[in-house]
Design a protein around this motif. Structure first.
Motif, PDB file in Angstrom:
ATOM      1  N   LEU A  94       0.846  -1.189   0.000  1.00 20.60           N
ATOM      2  CA  LEU A  94       0.000   0.000   0.000  1.00 20.60           C
ATOM      3  C   LEU A  94       0.885   1.245   0.000  1.00 20.60           C
ATOM      4  O   LEU A  94       1.748   1.399   0.871  1.00 20.60           O
ATOM      5  CB  LEU A  94      -0.916  -0.004   1.227  1.00 20.60           C
ATOM      6  N   LYS A  95       0.661   2.125  -0.970  1.00 23.48           N
ATOM      7  CA  LYS A  95       1.519   3.295  -1.130  1.00 23.48           C
ATOM      8  C   LYS A  95       0.712   4.586  -1.037  1.00 23.48           C
ATOM      9  O   LYS A  95      -0.409   4.676  -1.524  1.00 23.48           O
ATOM     10  CB  LYS A  95       2.237   3.253  -2.484  1.00 23.48           C
ATOM     11  N   SER A  96       1.311   5.581  -0.436  1.00 26.71           N
ATOM     12  CA  SER A  96       0.811   6.948  -0.489  1.00 26.71           C
ATOM     13  C   SER A  96       1.988   7.855  -0.851  1.00 26.71           C
ATOM     14  O   SER A  96       3.110   7.622  -0.409  1.00 26.71           O
ATOM     15  CB  SER A  96       0.221   7.382   0.860  1.00 26.71           C
ATOM     16  N   HIS A  97       1.713   8.883  -1.636  1.00 25.76           N
ATOM     17  CA  HIS A  97       2.759   9.852  -1.946  1.00 25.76           C
ATOM     18  C   HIS A  97       3.088  10.728  -0.738  1.00 25.76           C
ATOM     19  O   HIS A  97       4.141  11.365  -0.702  1.00 25.76           O
ATOM     20  CB  HIS A  97       2.324  10.760  -3.095  1.00 25.76           C
ATOM     21  N   TRP A  98       2.171  10.728   0.251  1.00 28.57           N
ATOM     22  CA  TRP A  98       2.284  11.714   1.315  1.00 28.57           C
ATOM     23  C   TRP A  98       2.340  11.119   2.713  1.00 28.57           C
ATOM     24  O   TRP A  98       3.067  11.625   3.574  1.00 28.57           O
ATOM     25  CB  TRP A  98       1.117  12.704   1.237  1.00 28.57           C
ATOM     26  N   GLU A 111      -7.571  -7.596   8.802  1.00 26.91           N
ATOM     27  CA  GLU A 111      -8.807  -7.756   8.030  1.00 26.91           C
ATOM     28  C   GLU A 111      -8.702  -8.867   6.985  1.00 26.91           C
ATOM     29  O   GLU A 111      -9.712  -9.441   6.585  1.00 26.91           O
ATOM     30  CB  GLU A 111      -9.143  -6.440   7.323  1.00 26.91           C
ATOM     31  N   ALA A 112      -7.484  -9.151   6.551  1.00 23.07           N
ATOM     32  CA  ALA A 112      -7.268 -10.183   5.521  1.00 23.07           C
ATOM     33  C   ALA A 112      -6.163 -11.122   5.983  1.00 23.07           C
ATOM     34  O   ALA A 112      -5.045 -11.096   5.445  1.00 23.07           O
ATOM     35  CB  ALA A 112      -6.913  -9.534   4.191  1.00 23.07           C
ATOM     36  N   PRO A 113      -6.451 -11.947   6.991  1.00 23.21           N
ATOM     37  CA  PRO A 113      -5.416 -12.825   7.548  1.00 23.21           C
ATOM     38  C   PRO A 113      -4.799 -13.723   6.472  1.00 23.21           C
ATOM     39  O   PRO A 113      -5.502 -14.268   5.631  1.00 23.21           O
ATOM     40  CB  PRO A 113      -6.186 -13.665   8.582  1.00 23.21           C
ATOM     41  N   GLY A 114      -3.496 -13.825   6.515  1.00 27.43           N
ATOM     42  CA  GLY A 114      -2.799 -14.669   5.556  1.00 27.43           C
ATOM     43  C   GLY A 114      -2.282 -13.915   4.342  1.00 27.43           C
ATOM     44  O   GLY A 114      -1.427 -14.422   3.618  1.00 27.43           O
ATOM     45  N   LEU A 115      -2.810 -12.720   4.102  1.00 28.00           N
ATOM     46  CA  LEU A 115      -2.326 -11.907   2.991  1.00 28.00           C
ATOM     47  C   LEU A 115      -1.105 -11.117   3.443  1.00 28.00           C
ATOM     48  O   LEU A 115      -1.094 -10.521   4.519  1.00 28.00           O
ATOM     49  CB  LEU A 115      -3.416 -10.932   2.527  1.00 28.00           C
ATOM     50  N   GLU A 116      -0.065 -11.112   2.627  1.00 32.20           N
ATOM     51  CA  GLU A 116       1.144 -10.338   2.926  1.00 32.20           C
ATOM     52  C   GLU A 116       0.898  -8.883   2.534  1.00 32.20           C
ATOM     53  O   GLU A 116       0.906  -8.539   1.361  1.00 32.20           O
ATOM     54  CB  GLU A 116       2.338 -10.898   2.148  1.00 32.20           C
ATOM     55  N   VAL A 117       0.656  -8.044   3.522  1.00 35.02           N
ATOM     56  CA  VAL A 117       0.412  -6.622   3.262  1.00 35.02           C
ATOM     57  C   VAL A 117       1.558  -5.812   3.857  1.00 35.02           C
ATOM     58  O   VAL A 117       1.899  -5.972   5.027  1.00 35.02           O
ATOM     59  CB  VAL A 117      -0.917  -6.143   3.868  1.00 35.02           C
ATOM     60  N   PHE A 118       2.146  -4.954   3.032  1.00 36.59           N
ATOM     61  CA  PHE A 118       3.235  -4.098   3.479  1.00 36.59           C
ATOM     62  C   PHE A 118       2.902  -2.649   3.189  1.00 36.59           C
ATOM     63  O   PHE A 118       2.111  -2.329   2.302  1.00 36.59           O
ATOM     64  CB  PHE A 118       4.539  -4.465   2.768  1.00 36.59           C
TER      65      PHE A 118
END
Length: 338
Positions: A94-98, A111-118
């Protein structure tokens, strides 16, 4: 009968054979022999090369935009994560410019167990520009899911000057040399095994960043969308970056148009395909850079992107390399099956 639903990459086969009691059907009907052999061959192929029921199974998108943010995007980070998991994806960044997104990544994982979220941090004006303290703080965020450090993007000196803007900008170099603070940040990226993303720096700055990062021991480097208007690397420069061990991020969204929002495509998937063949699939990471209002959600965008590249002649093995294995290597994750 052998059927394939190419929209979902699911294949099935059912075989119906009728035998005459007086004489073996195969002896009586030569065409049946051919049909039988063909069906058995296709059934064997299904066993040896099973089709995934989900075309995005194992895919990682390293460039996704979402809300909450100061810019309008179509979905929030939790919704994106849940949709990505439902589609069978392995992970998203997940990206934000700010705004730093490590905290959002932490919540999305719940919220999404097992998903690799960075998440990560973009070194823009609002976080103090090239700010080593901000990088150190991101590393401390709960879960440790802040993984990517983007050099300046929208307010990068390269972008502001090329656009003829008088707005404040963030520099990464001066007189052909990286700034001391930039070198300090690169040291932190190496220390904490983070990912360096070059942001919207100029091609010359990108190459300086890669050289210095390698010198300091940074293992994970990606050239942020080198084909896009904000960067405009040529193929020779991309090849040089690849030789130094950097991945090249080929994003989907610049190929899309939407008359309702006034967005026009900058190049085609065919152009991307040509560039990939020149730099090599081993050095490419595919991502969407999506989340914009008026377009499909990022996971659906990724599915469309892969389908278009497949139509351009890339094998499933090559697509897996660019959408699953290389993104995993970039993020420091184990490569499935390796």
């Amino acid at each position: 009968r052998f059927k394939c639903d190419w929209s979902s990459d699911v294949c099935s086969s059912d075989l119906m054979i009728e035998f005459d009691a007086a004489e073996p059907a195969i002896m009586k009907k030569p065409l049946l022999t051919i049909s039988l052999l063909a069906s058995l061959f296709l059934l064997s192929a299904l066993v040896l090369f099973p089709q995934s029921p989900q075309p995005l199974a194992g895919v990682i998108d390293v460039h996704v935009h979402s809300i909450p943010d100061s810019e309008p995007w179509t979905m929030d980070g939790l919704e994106v994560a849940k949709l990505a998991k439902a589609k069978g994806m392995r992970g998203v960044v997940l990206k934000s410019h700010w705004e730093p997104t490590a905290m959002l990544a932490y919540l999305a994982r719940k919220e999404a167990p097992g998903l690799e979220v960075f998440g990560g941090i973009c070194l823009s004006q609002v976080v103090g520009g090239i700010n080593p303290a901000a990088v150190e703080e991101m590393v401390k965020v709960s879960g440790g899911w802040g993984r990517v450090v983007w050099m300046p993007t929208v307010d990068a000196e390269n972008v502001r000057k090329n656009n003829g803007s008088n707005l404040p900008y963030t520099s990464v170099s001066s007189n052909g040399e990286l700034l001391p603070k930039v070198k300090e940040v690169l040291g932190l990226i190496a220390k904490h095994k983070l990912v360096l993303a070059t942001g919207h720096s100029s091609p010359a700055e990108d190459l300086m960043l890669v050289r210095e990062a390698r010198r300091q021991g940074v293992e994970h480097i990606v050239i942020t969308h080198p084909m896009s208007a904000s960067v405009k690397m040529n193929v020779s420069q991309m090849q040089e970056a690849a030789k130094m061990g950097a991945f090249l991020e080929m994003v989907y969204v610049p190929t899309l148009s939407n008359p309702k929002t006034g967005r026009k495509s900058l190049f085609s998937v065919g152009d991307i395909a040509d560039t990939i063949r020149k730099v090599g699939v081993d050095s490419v990471v595919l991502s969407t850079d999506m989340g914009q209002i008026g377009f499909a959600p990022p996971p659906d965008g990724m599915a469309a992107y892969l389908a278009e590249l497949k139509a351009k002649g890339f094998s499933q093995r090559e697509l897996d390399r660019m959408s699953k294995e290389n993104p995993a290597r970039l993020l420091g994750l184990p490569v499935a099956g390796k």
